[in-house]
Design a protein around this motif. Structure first.
Motif, PDB file in Angstrom:
ATOM      1  N   VAL A 203       1.279  -1.403   0.745  1.00  0.00           N
ATOM      2  CA  VAL A 203      -0.341   0.359  -0.335  1.00  0.00           C
ATOM      3  C   VAL A 203       0.994   1.125  -0.223  1.00  0.00           C
ATOM      4  CG1 VAL A 203      -2.119   1.440   1.124  1.00  0.00           C
ATOM      5  CG2 VAL A 203      -1.604  -1.057   0.795  1.00  0.00           C
ATOM      6  N   ASN A 204       2.143   1.325   0.582  1.00  0.00           N
ATOM      7  CA  ASN A 204       2.926   2.589   0.790  1.00  0.00           C
ATOM      8  C   ASN A 204       4.081   2.108   1.062  1.00  0.00           C
ATOM      9  OD1 ASN A 204       3.105   2.011   3.296  1.00  0.00           O
ATOM     10  ND2 ASN A 204       0.678   2.930   3.669  1.00  0.00           N
ATOM     11  N   ASN A 205       5.240   2.650   1.439  1.00  0.00           N
ATOM     12  CA  ASN A 205       6.529   2.619   1.710  1.00  0.00           C
ATOM     13  C   ASN A 205       7.061   2.219   2.882  1.00  0.00           C
ATOM     14  OD1 ASN A 205       7.140   3.657  -1.061  1.00  0.00           O
ATOM     15  ND2 ASN A 205       7.230   5.980   0.185  1.00  0.00           N
ATOM     16  N   SER A 206       5.887   1.760   3.986  1.00  0.00           N
ATOM     17  CA  SER A 206       5.805   1.047   4.841  1.00  0.00           C
ATOM     18  C   SER A 206       6.653  -0.273   5.165  1.00  0.00           C
ATOM     19  CB  SER A 206       5.491   1.524   6.109  1.00  0.00           C
ATOM     20  OG  SER A 206       3.431   0.832   5.287  1.00  0.00           O
ATOM     21  N   PHE A 207       6.248  -0.899   3.878  1.00  0.00           N
ATOM     22  CA  PHE A 207       6.268  -2.108   3.644  1.00  0.00           C
ATOM     23  C   PHE A 207       7.643  -2.719   3.170  1.00  0.00           C
ATOM     24  CE2 PHE A 207       1.776  -1.924   4.139  1.00  0.00           C
ATOM     25  CZ  PHE A 207       1.266  -2.677   3.987  1.00  0.00           C
ATOM     26  N   LEU A 208       8.179  -1.505   1.953  1.00  0.00           N
ATOM     27  CA  LEU A 208       9.847  -1.642   2.067  1.00  0.00           C
ATOM     28  C   LEU A 208       9.971  -2.307   2.585  1.00  0.00           C
ATOM     29  CD1 LEU A 208       8.697   0.101  -0.069  1.00  0.00           C
ATOM     30  CD2 LEU A 208      10.732   1.098  -0.344  1.00  0.00           C
ATOM     31  N   PRO A 209      10.405  -2.297   4.123  1.00  0.00           N
ATOM     32  CA  PRO A 209      11.626  -2.634   5.411  1.00  0.00           C
ATOM     33  C   PRO A 209      10.636  -4.557   5.176  1.00  0.00           C
ATOM     34  CG  PRO A 209      10.732  -1.135   5.949  1.00  0.00           C
ATOM     35  CD  PRO A 209      10.352  -0.906   4.879  1.00  0.00           C
ATOM     36  N   LEU A 210      10.053  -4.566   4.941  1.00  0.00           N
ATOM     37  CA  LEU A 210       9.426  -5.892   5.640  1.00  0.00           C
ATOM     38  C   LEU A 210       9.437  -6.798   3.892  1.00  0.00           C
ATOM     39  CD1 LEU A 210       6.426  -5.452   7.600  1.00  0.00           C
ATOM     40  CD2 LEU A 210       8.246  -6.662   8.402  1.00  0.00           C
ATOM     41  N   ILE A 211       9.445  -5.877   3.133  1.00  0.00           N
ATOM     42  CA  ILE A 211       9.108  -7.082   2.168  1.00  0.00           C
ATOM     43  C   ILE A 211      10.823  -7.030   1.659  1.00  0.00           C
ATOM     44  CG2 ILE A 211       9.247  -6.715  -1.374  1.00  0.00           C
ATOM     45  CD1 ILE A 211       6.631  -5.120  -0.316  1.00  0.00           C
ATOM     46  N   ASN A 212      11.838  -6.459   1.864  1.00  0.00           N
ATOM     47  CA  ASN A 212      13.340  -6.511   1.489  1.00  0.00           C
ATOM     48  C   ASN A 212      13.369  -8.381   2.836  1.00  0.00           C
ATOM     49  OD1 ASN A 212      13.389  -4.744  -0.365  1.00  0.00           O
ATOM     50  ND2 ASN A 212      14.115  -2.830   1.446  1.00  0.00           N
ATOM     51  N   LYS A 213      12.862  -7.739   4.041  1.00  0.00           N
ATOM     52  CA  LYS A 213      13.123  -8.221   4.821  1.00  0.00           C
ATOM     53  C   LYS A 213      12.982 -10.355   4.629  1.00  0.00           C
ATOM     54  CE  LYS A 213      12.109  -9.853  10.055  1.00  0.00           C
ATOM     55  NZ  LYS A 213      11.285  -9.393  10.997  1.00  0.00           N
ATOM     56  N   ALA A 214      12.051  -9.959   3.713  1.00  0.00           N
ATOM     57  CA  ALA A 214      11.378 -11.742   3.324  1.00  0.00           C
ATOM     58  C   ALA A 214      12.436 -11.699   2.020  1.00  0.00           C
ATOM     59  CB  ALA A 214      10.470 -11.473   2.770  1.00  0.00           C
ATOM     60  N   VAL A 215      12.355 -11.228   1.517  1.00  0.00           N
ATOM     61  CA  VAL A 215      13.419 -11.509   0.374  1.00  0.00           C
ATOM     62  C   VAL A 215      15.033 -12.005   1.124  1.00  0.00           C
ATOM     63  CG1 VAL A 215      14.829 -10.451  -1.355  1.00  0.00           C
ATOM     64  CG2 VAL A 215      12.763 -10.438  -1.715  1.00  0.00           C
ATOM     65  N   ASP A 216      15.590 -11.168   2.078  1.00  0.00           N
ATOM     66  CA  ASP A 216      17.236 -11.543   2.724  1.00  0.00           C
ATOM     67  C   ASP A 216      16.849 -12.885   3.354  1.00  0.00           C
ATOM     68  OD1 ASP A 216      17.981  -8.852   1.466  1.00  0.00           O
ATOM     69  OD2 ASP A 216      17.212  -8.114   3.587  1.00  0.00           O
ATOM     70  N   GLN A 217      15.552 -13.165   3.545  1.00  0.00           N
ATOM     71  CA  GLN A 217      15.429 -14.280   4.057  1.00  0.00           C
ATOM     72  C   GLN A 217      15.059 -15.910   3.362  1.00  0.00           C
ATOM     73  OE1 GLN A 217      13.157 -14.398   8.258  1.00  0.00           O
ATOM     74  NE2 GLN A 217      13.730 -12.120   8.102  1.00  0.00           N
ATOM     75  N   GLY A 218      15.541 -15.201   1.902  1.00  0.00           N
ATOM     76  CA  GLY A 218      15.194 -16.717   1.212  1.00  0.00           C
ATOM     77  C   GLY A 218      13.663 -16.385   0.964  1.00  0.00           C
ATOM     78  N   ILE A 219      13.029 -16.145   0.416  1.00  0.00           N
ATOM     79  CA  ILE A 219      11.462 -15.825   0.905  1.00  0.00           C
ATOM     80  C   ILE A 219      10.787 -14.549  -0.744  1.00  0.00           C
ATOM     81  CG2 ILE A 219       9.122 -15.812   1.241  1.00  0.00           C
ATOM     82  CD1 ILE A 219      10.168 -16.221   4.073  1.00  0.00           C
ATOM     83  N   PRO A 220      10.946 -15.211  -1.545  1.00  0.00           N
ATOM     84  CA  PRO A 220      10.696 -14.254  -3.204  1.00  0.00           C
ATOM     85  C   PRO A 220       8.923 -13.032  -2.751  1.00  0.00           C
ATOM     86  CG  PRO A 220      10.502 -16.725  -3.329  1.00  0.00           C
ATOM     87  CD  PRO A 220      11.110 -16.295  -2.526  1.00  0.00           C
ATOM     88  N   VAL A 221       9.127 -12.396  -2.793  1.00  0.00           N
ATOM     89  CA  VAL A 221       8.155 -10.891  -2.941  1.00  0.00           C
ATOM     90  C   VAL A 221       7.314 -10.481  -4.584  1.00  0.00           C
ATOM     91  CG1 VAL A 221       6.817  -9.520  -1.945  1.00  0.00           C
ATOM     92  CG2 VAL A 221       8.436 -11.083  -0.359  1.00  0.00           C
ATOM     93  N   ILE A 222       6.227 -10.732  -4.506  1.00  0.00           N
ATOM     94  CA  ILE A 222       6.052 -10.473  -5.735  1.00  0.00           C
ATOM     95  C   ILE A 222       4.607  -9.424  -5.172  1.00  0.00           C
ATOM     96  CG2 ILE A 222       4.196 -10.362  -7.804  1.00  0.00           C
ATOM     97  CD1 ILE A 222       5.143 -13.677  -8.206  1.00  0.00           C
ATOM     98  N   THR A 223       5.231  -7.899  -5.712  1.00  0.00           N
ATOM     99  CA  THR A 223       3.477  -6.933  -5.522  1.00  0.00           C
ATOM    100  C   THR A 223       2.430  -6.895  -6.896  1.00  0.00           C
ATOM    101  OG1 THR A 223       4.962  -5.498  -6.184  1.00  0.00           O
ATOM    102  CG2 THR A 223       5.276  -5.515  -4.133  1.00  0.00           C
ATOM    103  N   ILE A 224       1.216  -7.251  -5.916  1.00  0.00           N
ATOM    104  CA  ILE A 224      -0.272  -7.088  -6.375  1.00  0.00           C
ATOM    105  C   ILE A 224      -1.071  -5.545  -6.379  1.00  0.00           C
ATOM    106  CG2 ILE A 224      -1.650  -8.450  -5.026  1.00  0.00           C
ATOM    107  CD1 ILE A 224      -2.121 -10.185  -6.869  1.00  0.00           C
ATOM    108  N   ASP A 225      -1.655  -5.469  -7.618  1.00  0.00           N
ATOM    109  CA  ASP A 225      -2.443  -4.922  -7.248  1.00  0.00           C
ATOM    110  C   ASP A 225      -2.106  -2.885  -7.143  1.00  0.00           C
ATOM    111  OD1 ASP A 225      -5.073  -3.565  -7.224  1.00  0.00           O
ATOM    112  OD2 ASP A 225      -4.535  -2.509  -5.300  1.00  0.00           O
ATOM    113  N   THR A 226      -1.137  -2.768  -5.904  1.00  0.00           N
ATOM    114  CA  THR A 226       0.241  -2.039  -5.073  1.00  0.00           C
ATOM    115  C   THR A 226       1.426  -2.482  -5.530  1.00  0.00           C
ATOM    116  OG1 THR A 226      -1.957  -0.718  -4.628  1.00  0.00           O
ATOM    117  CG2 THR A 226       0.086   0.302  -4.225  1.00  0.00           C
ATOM    118  N   ASP A 227       2.431  -1.632  -6.000  1.00  0.00           N
ATOM    119  CA  ASP A 227       3.728  -1.871  -6.578  1.00  0.00           C
ATOM    120  C   ASP A 227       4.848  -0.729  -5.185  1.00  0.00           C
ATOM    121  OD1 ASP A 227       5.965  -3.093  -7.461  1.00  0.00           O
ATOM    122  OD2 ASP A 227       6.377  -1.614  -9.582  1.00  0.00           O
TER     123      ASP A 227
END
Length: 327
Positions: free
Chosen positions: A114-138
């Motif tokens: 929804v907004n930039n507050s999601f960036l740290p968690l998305i990066n955290k997931a990817v850093d832990q080997g969990i791929p992330v796809i954003t949907i509807d809002t990038d």
């Protein structure tokens, strides 16, 4: 004594938070084990992957289509998909669900950023080997693998171009947007404004926020129509804005002298279109978003290359289009 009470309070809060997470993870593990047991009992294949899909609003018609599009791939790919989201639009709760999905060590996450507050968690997931796809809002500045959904800026432009054409380039406009903070609504408004600004005989005199609810959309539309009686066109950027705007128009006796354009061709809005209460709708493809997001996640699982962005189709639908479809 005060320090002791403070320490006690912190420990108490920490305890309840830990219990909350434990209950959630236990329920997730139990559900996963139940699926595995059921698969074994019925000689069905055990899911190869476990994905989490986190939307904006769990029981919203739009997001139910996104979820259904994703869930319909489970049998094809032999996977399990957890479709989660807040009961009502709530970015903070979405972030909590995203954090829980990371802690649950799912194989992949599809999330509306929804907004930039999601960036740290998305990066955290990817850093832990969990791929992330954003949907509807990038979240283009994050480490997400790809985005799938509407080109929201272009959708706003489409709405602006349709309004210009249907009002002969002369109108006083009020905007009801779902959220001032959510990136996709910001882009829709910006695209709309950029088109409108090219016409000197069209002006935007008010922009109000509906908090993605029909009741508030009606209230804000009524307020702006009362304050600016010269408004003769309304644009809404979220699903329920169209209903709210038409209710406001009816309550003020303005149903016949307003041009109204809204978002999403869900059944409620299509009925407004058929009844001439709304003049046009911007159509998105929520089912295709959910369905194709799993195709892309499977490509990522198989180490196939994916593009940075995948845009689903967007179009303008009028009552005339409905007549053609019905034929």
């Amino acid at each position: 004594m005060k320090l002791q009470r403070l320490v006690y309070s912190v420990l108490t809060i920490t305890f309840f938070v830990s219990v909350g997470f434990s209950i959630y993870f236990f329920s997730q593990a139990r559900a996963s084990n139940a699926r595995i047991l059921e698969a074994d009992t019925n000689n069905l294949p055990i899911p190869r992957y476990h994905f989490a899909l986190i939307g904006e609003e769990l029981e919203h018609d739009y997001w139910e289509l996104v979820g259904q599009g994703a869930k319909d791939t489970e049998e094809e790919y032999e996977i399990a998909i957890e479709y989660e989201g807040p009961r009502r639009s709530n970015p903070e709760e979405q972030r909590k669900l995203l954090d829980m999905a990371i802690k649950s060590k799912v194989d992949g996450i599809i999330v509306q950023a929804v907004n930039n507050s999601f960036l740290p968690l998305i990066n955290k997931a990817v850093d832990q080997g969990i791929p992330v796809i954003t949907i509807d809002t990038d979240a283009a500045k994050s480490k997400r693998f790809t985005y799938i959904g509407t080109d929201n800026y272009e959708a706003g432009r489409l709405a602006g171009e349709e309004l210009i054409e249907q009002t002969n380039g002369s109108a006083t406009v009020g905007i009801v947007t779902g959220s001032f903070d959510n990136a996709h609504h910001q882009l829709r408004v910006q695209g709309f404004q950029d088109v409108i600004e090219q016409k000197s005989d069209i002006s935007i005199v008010a922009i109000e926020e509906s908090s993605i609810t029909q009741v508030i959309a009606e209230e804000k539309a009524q307020n702006m129509l009362t304050k600016y009686p010269d408004i003769n066109a309304l644009f809404g950027t979220s699903t329920h804005d169209a209903t709210g705007m038409t209710e406001a128009a009816e309550s003020l006796g303005r149903s016949n002298d307003l041009y109204i354009i809204g978002f999403d061709t869900l059944e409620e809005n299509l009925q407004l279109l058929k009844q001439n209460k709304v003049d046009a709708l911007i159509e998105q493809e929520p089912y295709a978003m959910g369905n194709r997001s799993i195709d892309l996640m499977m490509d990522i699982m198989e180490n196939k290359e994916v593009k940075d962005v995948y845009h689903t189709d967007t179009s303008v639908v009028t009552k005339a289009d409905l007549s053609v479809i019905n034929e």
